[in-house]
Write an enzyme that holds these catalytic residues in place. Structure first.
Site, PDB file in Angstrom:
ATOM      1  N   LYS A 121       0.839  -1.200   0.000  1.00 15.44           N
ATOM      2  CA  LYS A 121       0.000   0.000   0.000  1.00 15.44           C
ATOM      3  C   LYS A 121       0.874   1.251   0.000  1.00 15.44           C
ATOM      4  O   LYS A 121       0.687   2.171  -0.813  1.00 15.44           O
ATOM      5  CB  LYS A 121      -0.925   0.006   1.211  1.00 15.44           C
ATOM      6  N   ASP A 139      -6.335   0.521  -0.127  1.00 17.08           N
ATOM      7  CA  ASP A 139      -6.731   0.782   1.248  1.00 17.08           C
ATOM      8  C   ASP A 139      -8.151   0.247   1.454  1.00 17.08           C
ATOM      9  O   ASP A 139      -8.758  -0.327   0.546  1.00 17.08           O
ATOM     10  CB  ASP A 139      -6.658   2.284   1.547  1.00 17.08           C
TER      11      ASP A 139
END
Length: 239
Positions: A121, A139
């Site tokens: 991420k 996310d």
């Protein structure tokens, strides 16, 4: 409709709804952005944005952070939660960057994920925001919206990225992920989703399969929200 066609529609709809695709974290300098993203794990961006100015007043550079005592960093970032691990990662990462990369943030995901505390991420966000690369930042908002739209049936970030990367236009993917965050907070929320107001509802599998089931409570709620939205549109037109 083919998945890639549907993805292009979703990209266009959110681009129109949220013209300014901005990262919610306010730090923009490369190392500071890396730190901010690490702090955002299990923490709100709002809280991170309150903590980072204090942190970088004390440790303004990568060199200063590399020389910092972990316990001193811990005291500052404690409000962000999980501060023991985060502080250790931040100090170690600063040292690795200086010793192995000349203080420069790498520009590819595989290299970035070798840095202490940097997962996919974080790596995707840095590649997208710093270097304008093809990034798919998975996310919680992005994962939830992709699942509701019917692109995926998983909550696993890696699986979601693997599915969505070939579907999204490379030059739009990073901004699309930022827009999904904005949309996930404002409309497609985990609880109390505002389906009647959603610009994606016409291509949303969950809206079609769940919200519109005859006789369901969701059907009535959705109908009322849609009617309310339409009334507002008519009032604006007549005004």
């Amino acid at each position: 409709m083919k998945p890639r066609e549907k993805a292009a529609i979703a990209v266009g709809l959110l681009k129109k709804e949220y013209p300014d695709a901005i990262c919610s974290l306010t730090e923009t300098e490369p190392f500071r952005l890396l730190v901010a993203v690490r702090l955002s794990a299990q923490c709100t961006d709002k809280r991170v944005n309150e903590v980072t100015p204090v942190l970088f007043r004390v440790f303004p550079t990568t060199e200063a952070m590399a020389a910092a005592k972990v316990e001193d960093v811990e005291r500052i970032i404690r409000p962000c939660g999980f501060y023991h691990g985060k502080a250790r990662d931040i100090v170690e990462c600063a040292n690795v960057l200086l010793n192995e990369y000349g203080g420069v943030i790498p520009d590819d995901i595989d290299t970035l994920t070798r840095l202490p505390g940097v997962g996919r991420k974080t790596a995707n966000l840095l590649v997208g925001d710093l270097y304008g690369g093809n990034a798919v930042v998975c996310d919680t908002h992005f994962i939830r919206i992709m699942r509701r739209l019917g692109f995926t049936d998983t909550s696993d970030p890696m699986k979601t990225e693997k599915i969505m990367r070939p579907l999204l236009p490379p030059d739009e993917s990073n901004d699309f992920c930022h827009r999904c965050v904005l949309h996930g907070r404002a409309v497609c929320r985990a609880r109390g989703a505002k389906c009647g107001e959603c610009v994606l509802k016409d291509i949303c599998e969950e809206f079609k399969n769940t919200a519109e089931q005859p006789g369901s409570a969701q059907t009535e709620n959705t109908r009322r929200k849609t009617e309310k939205t339409e009334r507002k549109k008519k009032q604006n037109v007549t005004a």
